[in-house]
Design a protein around this motif. Structure first.
Motif, PDB file in Angstrom:
ATOM      1  N   CYS A  65       3.060 -18.215  26.307  1.00 40.46           N
ATOM      2  CA  CYS A  65       3.466 -19.252  25.344  1.00 40.46           C
ATOM      3  C   CYS A  65       2.895 -20.627  25.724  1.00 40.46           C
ATOM      4  CB  CYS A  65       4.989 -19.303  25.322  1.00 40.46           C
ATOM      5  SG  CYS A  65       5.700 -20.641  24.366  1.00 40.46           S
ATOM      6  N   GLY A 123       4.315 -23.353  25.239  1.00 44.20           N
ATOM      7  CA  GLY A 123       5.408 -24.247  25.613  1.00 44.20           C
ATOM      8  C   GLY A 123       5.865 -25.131  24.468  1.00 44.20           C
ATOM      9  N   ALA A 124       5.071 -25.169  23.389  1.00 42.02           N
ATOM     10  CA  ALA A 124       5.454 -25.895  22.169  1.00 42.02           C
ATOM     11  C   ALA A 124       5.903 -27.330  22.438  1.00 42.02           C
ATOM     12  CB  ALA A 124       6.550 -25.127  21.426  1.00 42.02           C
ATOM     13  N   GLY A 125       5.417 -27.927  23.507  1.00 38.68           N
ATOM     14  CA  GLY A 125       5.837 -29.287  23.832  1.00 38.68           C
ATOM     15  C   GLY A 125       7.129 -29.318  24.634  1.00 38.68           C
ATOM     16  N   VAL A 126       7.903 -28.235  24.586  1.00 40.86           N
ATOM     17  CA  VAL A 126       9.206 -28.221  25.273  1.00 40.86           C
ATOM     18  C   VAL A 126       9.008 -28.026  26.779  1.00 40.86           C
ATOM     19  CG1 VAL A 126      11.482 -27.148  25.386  1.00 40.86           C
ATOM     20  CG2 VAL A 126      10.309 -27.321  23.196  1.00 40.86           C
ATOM     21  N   ILE A 127       8.090 -27.148  27.164  1.00 41.30           N
ATOM     22  CA  ILE A 127       7.839 -26.965  28.600  1.00 41.30           C
ATOM     23  C   ILE A 127       7.211 -28.239  29.176  1.00 41.30           C
ATOM     24  CG2 ILE A 127       6.549 -25.626  30.327  1.00 41.30           C
ATOM     25  CD1 ILE A 127       7.036 -23.132  28.721  1.00 41.30           C
TER      26      ILE A 127
END
Lengths: 300, 388
Positions: A41, A43-47
């Motif tokens: 993944c 991380g969609a900006g979240v990680i």
């Protein structure tokens, strides 16, 4: 053309019709997809929000895997959020040799190295920049005549402009418009087309999140769109899957079908709506649009 | 030099006029002004006011992009009227006209003047915008590292023009959101090693339902800012410091969502959406879904879930079982996690501090496409647009 293909997580999870429709249309567009099934993944900006080096390293690993695909001209994704998250990491990796070397030290354990300068394009960008609108137009078997389509871009693929390489020469924040037109459809502009679907705060402020989705869908209804099209599966989740709840949040009936970009392309290429997974949406496009009259053309 | 001089031209400017006290509806007011194309939109407005209508309301002062008074929307985009050339504005406008409107998300006082006190300044005051000095105050100066001070200069560059507030999409649906300008200001103190209230500030902003976790990550403020303050980037850093350094588990699910996301990718390599939602509410473990707040959330989402199941969009098995990457790759991903999360200090590249060290200007570096075009492709077609 051959591409290292990153489908993302949601296209294989909650929006399987996206990955499925991409697989259907790829051969019709002469795109050979080499799936990066070992990559993780973005991380969609979240990680990245949790730990920037972690996000950068995980994505550098994906980039390195893409660079190993023999004969691939570039990496391609089908998710605006993936594009945005990957572009952000790539910006840091490409900007600083020392940092890149630092990240590559972590990848060295499995013999991988990311080399600066990967080309990574969303399917939308690839359609316009690599295939070209003229070529796309020539492959249309069933033009979307009289179909009024509202583009919904998703934030991550239109901002920030500089990082995403958007300028006068490459008006990537206008490409959905161009593709809808090339497929024979009519573009419906509405206030929310480049705004946020609300998905990123669905678990933090659900009311505000659903209000965002509901407001944009309502704007599209008022502008008389038959359906929306989006290159982002996360936008799709808030606009389609959550639409029953968004209707409650804004206190009005919406019934606005939302198509994934490959589905819209697939329809124009003559594929069957069911084959493209259009019957699997929460708001069924098949029940709203009369395909036998709205989508007409020589081969239909 | 001769070809850089351009004689005055006519420009059409359309101004959004509104006087709340008049009881009349807002309307468009069109004027033709004559100026050299490199002059600013502000100068155009001032000429219209001087020549045609002295009642046009616009706030301005320095005319040099530093006082922050003349924030407006030009052709729908926020910016400083004094910092936008007439010819550029005309090029981005529809039908050759330059449309100027008051900023959004704030009430209009008159025409192009919005009530900054009612929204922007109130929000700035909300974040305690001053340094709470570490005690005891040293006899001479505080010592702070060079990098830490360069880092906070990015937020100090803010001129309080309100352009980011004007464009904030979270504020559009939730006017109580503290917002980009004020939260960037909050980072200015959280990032300052001389400040003594980091913990209190972060706890306050994380627990507020309209604080750091109310940002929708839309990048609007990043684009709007005429001074490269990157407000959204500062909000993400506030989240990172609150969650990772101060261990603040807020009641808005912000930290739990981030932790659950990060853990699920470590466990599976890919995101497991069906598990992310309950964990964000109930806590970052398999048991999270059994927590009452997770159950309540699942119940409220039932209309959407049932429809998705009915349509075959989501199958029960698909939702209950994560999709994973192959075991050997998962081991590699976990090794990356262990190595990086095991560091004593987080390693962060701050492009504002480090800059871009190589030949390309920043615009060319990220997309990669330029790099690919510049480099001849390898004859065997190998590689992915990488320079040889």
């Amino acid at each position: 053309m051959k591409v290292a293909y990153w489908p993302g997580c949601v296209s294989r999870g909650f929006t399987p019709e996206l990955h499925g429709s991409m697989a259907r249309i790829a051969p019709l567009l002469d795109i050979e997809l080499v799936e990066l099934d070992r990559a993780c993944c973005t991380g969609a900006g979240v990680i990245a929000e949790h730990n920037q080096e972690l996000a950068d390293t995980l994505n550098a690993r994906t980039f390195a895997l893409a660079q190993q695909v023999q004969g691939a001209e570039m990496m391609m994704n089908i998710c605006s959020t993936c594009q945005g998250a990957q572009s952000e990491c790539q910006q840091r990796l490409d900007a600083n040799a020392e940092y890149r070397a630092h990240v590559n030290t972590t990848l060295a354990g499995e013999g991988l190295t990311y080399e600066k300068g990967l080309t990574n394009k969303n399917f939308l960008w690839l359609l316009v920049e690599e295939m070209g609108l003229q070529e796309l137009r020539s492959r249309v078997k069933r033009p979307l005549t009289n179909l009024k389509v509202g583009p919904f871009y998703g934030c991550y693929i239109v901002r920030p402009r500089e990082r995403l390489g958007i300028d006068e020469e490459r008006p990537r924040d206008h490409y959905l418009h161009s593709v809808i037109e090339a497929l024979g459809g009519t573009v419906i502009e509405y206030a929310g087309m480049r705004k946020c679907c609300g998905f990123p705060i669905i678990t933090m402020n659900k009311e505000a999140s659903l209000k965002q989705a509901g407001r944009h869908l309502g704007d599209a209804v008022d502008a008389d769109a038959d359906c929306l099209v989006t290159p982002c599966p996360l936008c799709h989740l808030n606009l389609d899957l959550q639409q029953p709840l968004a209707e409650r949040a804004v206190g009005r009936q919406l019934e606005m079908p939302v198509l994934h970009l490959p589905q819209l392309v697939g329809l124009a290429l003559g594929l069957d709506p069911k084959e493209l997974g259009l019957s699997r949406h929460v708001v069924r496009p098949t029940s709203v649009i009369d395909w036998s009259t709205s989508v007409v053309g020589a081969a239909a | 030099m001769a070809d850089t001089f351009k004689p005055p031209e006519d420009f059409t400017i359309r101004l959004r006029r509104y006087d709340p006290e008049s009881g009349e509806a807002p309307y468009w007011d069109e004027h033709t002004i004559t100026l050299e194309p490199h002059r600013s939109v502000l100068e155009g407005i001032l000429q219209a006011r001087a020549r045609f209508d002295g009642s046009i309301g616009i706030r301005c002062s320095c005319r040099a992009a530093i006082c922050g008074s003349c924030g407006v929307r030009i052709n729908g985009e926020p910016g400083l009227a004094c910092h936008t050339h007439l010819d550029e504005a005309r090029a981005s406008g529809a039908n050759g006209a330059i449309e100027v409107e008051p900023m959004g998300n704030m009430p209009v006082i008159k025409d192009l003047i919005v009530d900054m006190d009612a929204v922007h300044w109130k929000k700035v005051q909300r974040v305690t915008p001053w340094l709470i000095a570490k005690q005891p105050v040293p006899e001479r100066e505080y010592l702070a590292s060079h990098d830490s001070m360069v880092d906070v200069t990015q937020t100090m560059a803010c001129i309080q023009c309100g352009a980011c507030v004007s464009d904030c999409l979270a504020m559009e649906v939730d006017p109580g959101f503290i917002g980009p300008a004020a939260l960037a200001k909050a980072y200015r103190f959280v990032g300052d090693p001389r400040d003594d209230a980091h913990d209190i500030r972060l706890r306050d902003l994380a627990e507020d339902p309209q604080g750091i976790y109310d940002c929708t990550h839309c990048f609007k403020c990043v684009e709007a800012c005429p001074k490269d303050v990157n407000p959204m980037g500062q909000i993400m850093r506030l989240r990172r410091i609150a969650g990772s350094d101060f261990g603040i588990v807020d009641k808005n699910n912000g930290e739990r969502h981030e932790a659950a996301f990060t853990t699920l990718v470590k466990d599976n390599g890919l995101l497991w959406e069906a598990e992310l939602l309950p964990r964000s509410y109930g806590g970052n473990s398999w048991f999270g879904k059994l927590h009452p707040s997770a159950a309540k959330e699942l119940l409220s989402s039932l209309p959407a879930i049932l429809k998705a199941l009915m349509r075959g969009k989501v199958t029960p098995m698909g939702a209950l079982r994560p999709h994973k990457i192959p075991k050997s790759d998962l081991d590699r991903v976990r090794a990356i996690y262990d190595r990086i999360e095991g560091r004593e200090e987080r390693y962060e590249l701050n492009l504002y501090v480090s800059g871009y060290d190589e030949e390309e200007p920043p615009a060319a570096a990220p997309a990669g496409a330029v790099a690919q075009e510049a480099a001849p492709s390898a004859p065997d077609g190998a590689g992915t647009g990488v320079e040889p």
